[in-house]
Design a protein around this motif. Sequence first.
Motif, mmCIF file in Angstrom:
data_model
loop_
_atom_site.group_PDB
_atom_site.id
_atom_site.type_symbol
_atom_site.label_atom_id
_atom_site.label_comp_id
_atom_site.label_asym_id
_atom_site.label_seq_id
_atom_site.Cartn_x
_atom_site.Cartn_y
_atom_site.Cartn_z
ATOM 1 N N ARG A 264 32.126 3.071 43.215
ATOM 2 C CA ARG A 264 30.921 2.369 43.654
ATOM 3 C C ARG A 264 29.670 3.191 43.357
ATOM 4 O O ARG A 264 28.678 2.681 42.819
ATOM 5 C CB ARG A 264 31.033 2.068 45.150
ATOM 6 C CG ARG A 264 29.854 1.293 45.718
ATOM 7 C CD ARG A 264 30.145 0.830 47.139
ATOM 8 N NE ARG A 264 30.517 1.939 48.010
ATOM 9 C CZ ARG A 264 31.750 2.156 48.467
ATOM 10 N NH1 ARG A 264 32.733 1.330 48.128
ATOM 11 N NH2 ARG A 264 32.007 3.185 49.254
ATOM 12 N N GLU A 265 29.698 4.498 43.697
ATOM 13 C CA GLU A 265 28.538 5.347 43.470
ATOM 14 C C GLU A 265 28.271 5.547 41.986
ATOM 15 O O GLU A 265 27.115 5.636 41.562
ATOM 16 C CB GLU A 265 28.740 6.688 44.178
ATOM 17 C CG GLU A 265 28.756 6.556 45.696
ATOM 18 C CD GLU A 265 28.977 7.873 46.397
ATOM 19 O OE1 GLU A 265 29.064 8.906 45.690
ATOM 20 O OE2 GLU A 265 29.061 7.878 47.644
ATOM 21 N N ASP A 266 29.320 5.595 41.198
ATOM 22 C CA ASP A 266 29.148 5.749 39.760
ATOM 23 C C ASP A 266 28.439 4.536 39.165
ATOM 24 O O ASP A 266 27.503 4.676 38.369
ATOM 25 C CB ASP A 266 30.506 5.951 39.099
ATOM 26 C CG ASP A 266 30.402 5.989 37.583
ATOM 27 O OD1 ASP A 266 29.650 6.831 37.060
ATOM 28 O OD2 ASP A 266 31.077 5.168 36.924
ATOM 29 N N LEU A 267 28.896 3.349 39.554
ATOM 30 C CA LEU A 267 28.293 2.132 39.007
ATOM 31 C C LEU A 267 26.830 2.023 39.422
ATOM 32 O O LEU A 267 25.961 1.667 38.607
ATOM 33 C CB LEU A 267 29.071 0.904 39.464
ATOM 34 C CG LEU A 267 30.500 0.769 38.932
ATOM 35 C CD1 LEU A 267 31.172 -0.473 39.501
ATOM 36 C CD2 LEU A 267 30.525 0.734 37.403
ATOM 37 N N VAL A 268 26.550 2.305 40.693
ATOM 38 C CA VAL A 268 25.161 2.224 41.161
ATOM 39 C C VAL A 268 24.292 3.269 40.472
ATOM 40 O O VAL A 268 23.164 2.989 40.045
ATOM 41 C CB VAL A 268 25.110 2.393 42.694
ATOM 42 C CG1 VAL A 268 23.657 2.535 43.170
ATOM 43 C CG2 VAL A 268 25.775 1.209 43.386
ATOM 44 N N SER A 269 24.824 4.489 40.333
ATOM 45 C CA SER A 269 24.047 5.569 39.729
ATOM 46 C C SER A 269 23.722 5.275 38.283
ATOM 47 O O SER A 269 22.580 5.495 37.841
ATOM 48 C CB SER A 269 24.828 6.881 39.845
ATOM 49 O OG SER A 269 24.184 7.914 39.137
ATOM 50 N N ARG A 270 24.682 4.777 37.541
ATOM 51 C CA ARG A 270 24.481 4.593 36.104
ATOM 52 C C ARG A 270 23.898 3.228 35.735
ATOM 53 O O ARG A 270 23.197 3.108 34.744
ATOM 54 C CB ARG A 270 25.794 4.790 35.364
ATOM 55 C CG ARG A 270 26.317 6.223 35.414
ATOM 56 C CD ARG A 270 27.439 6.465 34.444
ATOM 57 N NE ARG A 270 28.633 5.678 34.752
ATOM 58 C CZ ARG A 270 29.051 4.643 34.035
ATOM 59 N NH1 ARG A 270 28.369 4.265 32.971
ATOM 60 N NH2 ARG A 270 30.148 3.990 34.373
ATOM 61 N N LEU A 271 24.208 2.215 36.551
ATOM 62 C CA LEU A 271 23.837 0.856 36.157
ATOM 63 C C LEU A 271 22.768 0.220 37.034
ATOM 64 O O LEU A 271 22.234 -0.835 36.683
ATOM 65 C CB LEU A 271 25.089 -0.031 36.164
ATOM 66 C CG LEU A 271 26.257 0.460 35.310
ATOM 67 C CD1 LEU A 271 27.440 -0.505 35.423
ATOM 68 C CD2 LEU A 271 25.828 0.614 33.856
ATOM 69 N N GLY A 272 22.481 0.835 38.168
ATOM 70 C CA GLY A 272 21.425 0.305 39.029
ATOM 71 C C GLY A 272 21.726 -1.111 39.472
ATOM 72 O O GLY A 272 22.772 -1.408 40.049
ATOM 73 N N ASN A 273 20.808 -2.039 39.184
ATOM 74 C CA ASN A 273 20.962 -3.431 39.604
ATOM 75 C C ASN A 273 22.128 -4.137 38.918
ATOM 76 O O ASN A 273 22.568 -5.198 39.371
ATOM 77 C CB ASN A 273 19.666 -4.202 39.320
ATOM 78 C CG ASN A 273 18.515 -3.726 40.188
ATOM 79 O OD1 ASN A 273 18.747 -3.190 41.281
ATOM 80 N ND2 ASN A 273 17.285 -3.900 39.705
ATOM 81 N N ASP A 274 22.621 -3.579 37.846
ATOM 82 C CA ASP A 274 23.765 -4.181 37.138
ATOM 83 C C ASP A 274 25.115 -3.737 37.709
ATOM 84 O O ASP A 274 26.167 -4.122 37.179
ATOM 85 C CB ASP A 274 23.716 -3.819 35.647
ATOM 86 C CG ASP A 274 22.733 -4.714 34.884
ATOM 87 O OD1 ASP A 274 22.556 -5.870 35.299
ATOM 88 O OD2 ASP A 274 22.181 -4.225 33.888
ATOM 89 N N ALA A 275 25.098 -2.926 38.767
ATOM 90 C CA ALA A 275 26.351 -2.470 39.357
ATOM 91 C C ALA A 275 27.176 -3.655 39.870
ATOM 92 O O ALA A 275 28.411 -3.683 39.704
ATOM 93 C CB ALA A 275 26.076 -1.484 40.486
ATOM 94 N N GLN A 276 26.515 -4.637 40.495
ATOM 95 C CA GLN A 276 27.236 -5.813 40.987
ATOM 96 C C GLN A 276 27.826 -6.604 39.829
ATOM 97 O O GLN A 276 28.952 -7.114 39.905
ATOM 98 C CB GLN A 276 26.289 -6.702 41.790
ATOM 99 C CG GLN A 276 26.965 -7.923 42.405
ATOM 100 C CD GLN A 276 28.001 -7.544 43.448
ATOM 101 O OE1 GLN A 276 27.686 -6.854 44.419
ATOM 102 N NE2 GLN A 276 29.244 -7.963 43.243
ATOM 103 N N ARG A 277 27.076 -6.692 38.765
ATOM 104 C CA ARG A 277 27.559 -7.388 37.561
ATOM 105 C C ARG A 277 28.837 -6.731 37.045
ATOM 106 O O ARG A 277 29.814 -7.412 36.728
ATOM 107 C CB ARG A 277 26.471 -7.351 36.495
ATOM 108 C CG ARG A 277 26.813 -7.985 35.162
ATOM 109 C CD ARG A 277 25.686 -7.684 34.186
ATOM 110 N NE ARG A 277 25.897 -8.263 32.869
ATOM 111 C CZ ARG A 277 25.186 -7.945 31.793
ATOM 112 N NH1 ARG A 277 24.197 -7.034 31.882
ATOM 113 N NH2 ARG A 277 25.428 -8.524 30.621
#
Length: 941
Positions: free
Chosen positions: A572-585
């Motif tokens: 979860r933290e990796d996706l948010v850190s690297r992708l920002g608003n696209d983490a949910q996508r």
Amino acid sequence: MSSVPRDGGAGENGGPRRFLIATSIASYSKSPGWNRPSLVEARDQIIELFTGKLGYQHETALGLNPTKAQLSDQLRAFSKSPDRREDDLLAVYVSGHGEVLDGDEHVLLMADTDPDDIDYTALPTAELARAILRGTPVRRLLLVLDTCYSGRGGNDTAASALKRISAEWGQATESGLVIVSSAQPHQQAQAGLFPRLLSDAVGNRATAGHGPRALPVDMVVKQMNAHPSLPKYQRISLAMVGLTGQVPEFFANPRYGTWLADVDLAIQEAAEFDEQARLRDTELTRRLLVHAMGYPSDVAEGWWFCGRHTVLADLAKWLRPPDADGHDCQVVTAGPGSGKTAVLGLIAALAHPERRRTVPVGSLGLTPSLVPDAGAVDVAIYAQNLTDMDVLNALAAAARVRANTVGELLKALEARAGERPFTALIDALDEAATPDTLCTQILRPLIKYSEGRIRLLLGTRPDLLDSLGIRPTNDVDSGRIIDLDDSHYADPEALTAYTVRTLIEAQPDSPYRRRPEALRPVAEAVAAAAGPSFLVARIAASTLAAAEDVVADPQDPVWRASLPCHAGQAMREDLVSRLGNDAQRAADLLRPLALAQGQGLPWEDIWALAASAISGRSYTDDDVVWLRGAAGSYVVEATEAGRSAYRLYHQALAEHLRDGIDTQAAHTAVSEILTARVPYLTDGTREWARAHPYTLNHLAAHAAAAGRLDKVLGDTEYLVHATTRSLTAHLQHARGDTARLTAAVYRTSAGFHSTDTASARRQVLALDAARAGATALWRQLIDHIPEGHWTPLWATGSGFVPALRDTLNGHSGSVWAVACTNLDGAPVAVTGDEGGVVRVWDLRDGSPVGQPLTGHTGPVRAVACTNLDGAPVAVTADDGVARVWDLRSGSSIGPAVTGHSGSVRAVACTNLDGAPVAVTGGKGGVVRVWDLRDGSPVGQP
């Protein structure tokens, strides 16, 4: 002659028709405290058993919760129907509350029974016989009473029926009333238990093998009473009244049949073994080897495996020819992400005669003591999504034997005497279709009864150790367990080295390439937070490597506290850190892979649609392309049926993505998408021959998880084209009467479906449907049989499976004594003849077990079986002498038991004050009791 039966289980000239009337009184309008909702399921189980395995047609007019008048009137109306024939077989099942009034009359409490006036409003059980039998053509009735004190109800019904039988039945052939009661007259019945006992007894090969057309009723009841789940206070009772000749064949033998010649079996076995070998090679290269190499999937392939020399040394040593004290089982366990599959994958690769050449032993620092011998592992199995039978079949195929049970496999492995033990590596037990039963019913018996024939190297999470019968608190068992999270095996230096490599190589622009002074301190901090989890360390390090211009300060306590400790948190933290608003996508697009079966989910016209349906947001193939670039390290590409398939890198990631969603709704979405992708024919039906291989392989799994299997089974052409191995494993989830009948028809010849062409499978299914009386299914199937091909117009009988042998041939003279037992999970018969020879037979195929047991000097007149200190034994007797035999080794135990002055005609075994004893009787009226351990007499004759 009619083409198909109008009702019942056979055509007019093809034997008796079979009818079932089943009801449960689970709800009481005037006494809600009596309600028993579980009885609804009990009735469903009875219906499934009788309409599936036993070939009955269920009469649905009665339904649930009948009143006193409704039950009597419906039974009477059915029995008086002009369509009834004297050769019809009628089974009536009634479950609910029973009471005994005034100490002698059993009554059934009906839906409208008034608790304040039970005498008048309850239904006397004896009235059932009068309603069905008096003045009707019914001559063959099986009455099953599943109520408290039903033994008294059976007695009442039998007494009532006697009057009617003697007056009206005359000499009708094979007529009679058989009453099976779930409890003795003064016992209470455990609610819902009876259907399971009956189903297990019908399915137990000890009840009957392949030869008999019907199961003896008394043997069925005997097996029910021997069931370990039956409480000590409860016994199933049997009453048979008014028999004129043979007992009616109420229980058709589901194993009866005489198909397949030996040459056909040999050809089929060879094909199955080769297919299993291909599956195992796929698992090795696409699962175990990928984890062993340890590289992220979005970088160039390479060996990133680090350290773990302690565990490798112990496993390599264990795999070498064992000494006398060596364990037959070694378990590698750990929490998620600790490298369990990586270690076992490396062992599998190094032990493989060809794959071992691809492992860079030198660069991994592997000395000879850390490398197992070539061929040390006979088969490597990755158990994710595999059923119990999948694993057993894989083991048997690798050993090049046919075995349908644990006992058969162990027996077959005896032929390897003098060779090293058959050795199997099985990983991901916790990810199997049914982990508990895989451990308790397959692996635990193999471990317990191995006796040097098989060695198992297992990988699982710790929660399954107890199911395997291995307890870390036991000194002996502790030696079998390698816990990678234990300080002895954890290898923090290897974890730090792995993290260092990830920080450098996970991203081409990693800032740690330019700041070598920060590399190790940061890696140590990440490794410390990750604990023993290489997966968490890899994800966290990949996140740091993706921050092109930022190098973490390992001395910052806030930063150290923010480091992830679990795989889900790290992802979860990796996706948010690297992708920002696209983490949910990214999470939405990854989630369908958490539901994937087999090697993974196809991309083609399925992945994006599944992500859209599950998330409620619209995605296309362009989004999947984006995901492969943005979060490709979480995805592994494999192949299945010649197509690309995609799955998550680790099971812990799948668990995280499934957490918090409605998985049933998600599986519903996937199953609907898979079905919708099947093209249509011009007649409006789906062309399953052109369905995606993933759909044919795994639609049943998704439909079962969605609770929609009944709908899928309604399409007969799906049955024709679906992959048999995958479909059969999920048929147990059929719920409706029609779907369960369809499932039973499919199971009848499942062994042939696995090798048949679609055309032949359609014809066999139609034949089995006709035999089972599944008219609607039969019609749908024959409508698709091409002109010019043979078409079954009608058929007789019920379910059947191939029988390999009808008789047990080997004795040279008359057989005077027979007993049955289980030997390592296999039902066997022990027989004694007039020449003093005792033989043991496998009841599944009629083959002899071991060598004849010789030692008696006269005819063997009595046989009994029991357990002696955990070992299955037989006690046999001739003229004055009794002997005890170890059924595993075929050797005699202790001295012969002597004392009778004449021939011993009877033997029985039991326990007396904790000691195993035999009771023998013979000429002269003398009965003696013997201690089986030493043959000494107990008490006076």
